[in-house]
Enzyme design. Structure first.
Site, PDB file in Angstrom:
ATOM      1  N   CYS A  62       0.822  -1.218   0.000  1.00 48.80           N
ATOM      2  CA  CYS A  62       0.000   0.000   0.000  1.00 48.80           C
ATOM      3  C   CYS A  62       0.852   1.262   0.000  1.00 48.80           C
ATOM      4  CB  CYS A  62      -0.965  -0.008   1.180  1.00 48.80           C
ATOM      5  SG  CYS A  62      -0.214  -0.358   2.777  1.00 48.80           S
ATOM      6  N   HIS A 113      -2.581   5.742   6.309  1.00 48.58           N
ATOM      7  CA  HIS A 113      -1.207   6.220   6.422  1.00 48.58           C
ATOM      8  C   HIS A 113      -1.158   7.689   5.967  1.00 48.58           C
ATOM      9  CE1 HIS A 113       0.022   1.997   6.568  1.00 48.58           C
ATOM     10  NE2 HIS A 113      -0.373   1.785   5.332  1.00 48.58           N
TER      11      HIS A 113
END
Lengths: 339, 339
Positions: B139, B219
């Site tokens: 990711c 994130h």
């Protein structure tokens, strides 16, 4: 004996007051407090004299806490006031300090123009000499300045880029967030930290970005420093290891988080688990040519305490080396490896 | 019709399976699952055929979940397997896919040598053409690559420095931490993300540092890009706004945190509040000369889904533009402003 009053007895104020009590050349006159909470009760047990705004006296008495007088009374008794009131309130108190002809140390939450100089012991102590009003920069800025000025001994710093991961709240704060978000603080670049560094290092090319994370223990800074010329990793490590107020956690200790740093402080018997030093992770030190990358942790509750003590001495004309060394010794501040 | 099996039905697997069901040129054969948990029950309700290792079949039957056959049976029925098993397990399954002569897409948790090529749709789709084994990068790496390759349209990228603030756990994970710490991941520089970016952009000068924060939503990356030559902020904003798979949150929206981004996704009716696009905070875009700083958020649970779908098509010789456009359309992936 320098007579010191501490106005505001929260996270910073209580620590500065206790630090002052440990100084051989200072006397704590008392502390100014507005609400009779647990901190006030503990202060009284420790024999600290409490002063309060006149309209708060009744509240204190109801809580069984003795009030020695008003904030004005306290200021009158002091040579210097360390203002540790909430952000912006210091500026409101300044006329009181001025009217009584008292020196004052303000915190980084105040605007720079509250004082004659913004202050960082390892960067510009001498600019504080003889001043009447000094502003100690905030916790993050104090850490940035200590680190940058220390690294300047290795070589001329051309520019600094930093990402600041801020703790969301202090451990005692029960109403602040976030509890599950990363928050840009602010989204726009640079964050105020770069501007605040420039109040001390006026010509430094520095840009900071800041993000708040849901944790209470420490801030973390990811720093990228470009030097004018090539530097060696050995020199960087050496200077970091040989400057008290910065400590290193070694690879061997396997400490690589703020939780482990704080647990180490607890195990070491540090009062309130305070770590007044910048905590550099040795493994994070990366040098290639004139580029340095490193990561360190910042104990927001206590890092500015030694600078407050030094600022008091600078005002009174005491030389940097003497003050810094006395402050370090009395407060147990070290250099080298944390463990 | 490309017959697709998805082996592993956790965070990534369930999303890829549902994405495959939405593709006009693909058919979902079924999914491989090892434990009969809530995700398996929901999968069955959605009409997805479940395959399980032979020694798990009894557990599934006890939970009232019908098992269609073994993982081997599933692989036999497919043209391509998307392996979404836990980190490292994909490599263990590879001999099965190989022995049955099936193509396979692996995830970023596997080592790069599990596949012929590491893959990012906006960077190196063409390198995936006709391959038998492709690894979709993780990711964080997917977000870095999408952003860097998009920015390359503005000017030649000389170097990238990034601080990655990782979410600690996914929302469903109840045993992962930390809950009150910032954790260097690892302390040493660079973090694996830079190395992973180099599996796709082999010559890029990139250094990343990573810190884990106690949050579950997304994130956040703080990116510093040096171009070979001066760039304009307008060009940067334009290219970011005109590349689907990246979206911008505008200053006007006042969204400046991962919580607000996710709340927006919920309000927009995005399934599971997924945001498969990189989410760039417009206010964070700072350009000075050849230096660009920007901050974006990455929805770790879903960002790699479109790349998995594209990897399947690349293997089957379908051109980049055709695949990316179909994937975007079917999955509701946009460009421009999020709102």
């Amino acid at each position: 004996m320098i007579r010191v009053a501490v106005n505001g007895y929260g996270t910073i104020g209580k620590r500065v007051a206790e630090a002052v009590m440990l100084q051989p050349d200072m006397q704590l006159i008392g502390v100014g407090k507005t609400s009779p909470n647990a901190e006030a009760i503990v202060a009284q047990r420790k024999g600290i004299r409490i002063f309060a705004p006149e309209d708060s006296v009744k509240k204190f008495e109801e809580s069984g806490i003795r009030v020695e007088g008003s904030i004005q009374d306290m200021v009158k008794l002091a040579d210097v006031v360390v203002d540790a009131t909430p952000n912006g309130v210091g500026a409101e108190y300044k006329p009181l300090y001025e009217s009584q002809g008292k020196r004052a140390v303000f915190q980084g939450g105040e605007k720079p123009n509250v004082a004659e100089v913004s202050f960082s012991s390892l960067c510009n102590y001498d600019e504080g000499i003889g001043r009447k009003y000094i502003r100690v920069v905030s916790c993050n800025t104090t850490a940035l300045l200590r680190t940058i000025c220390t690294l300047s001994k290795v070589g001329k710093v051309e520019k600094v880029r930093a990402t600041i991961i801020r703790r969301a709240a202090d451990p005692k704060e029960i109403k602040r967030g976030p509890i599950n978000s990363l928050v840009l603080d602010p989204a726009s670049v640079p964050s105020h930290h770069a501007k605040d560094v420039n109040t001390v290092l006026k010509d430094l090319n520095i840009i900071t970005t800041a993000v708040i994370a849901p944790t209470t223990l420490m801030h973390v800074h990811s720093l990228n420093v470009t030097f004018k010329e090539k530097v060696s990793k050995e020199d960087v490590i050496n200077v970091l290891l040989n400057t008290p107020r910065l400590v290193m956690v070694s690879s061997k200790s396997k400490v690589s988080s703020t939780a482990e740093v704080i647990e180490t402080a607890r195990d070491l018997g540090r009062a309130r688990n305070d770590i007044k030093e910048v905590v550099v992770f040795e493994d994070s030190v990366y040098v290639n040519g004139n580029e340095l990358i490193l990561t360190y942790a910042v104990h927001q509750e206590s890092i500015v305490v030694p600078e407050n003590v030094d600022a008091i001495r600078a005002m009174h004309g005491i030389p940097a080396e003497e003050s810094i060394s006395t402050t370090n010794k009395t407060l147990g501040i070290i250099g080298g490896y944390l463990i």
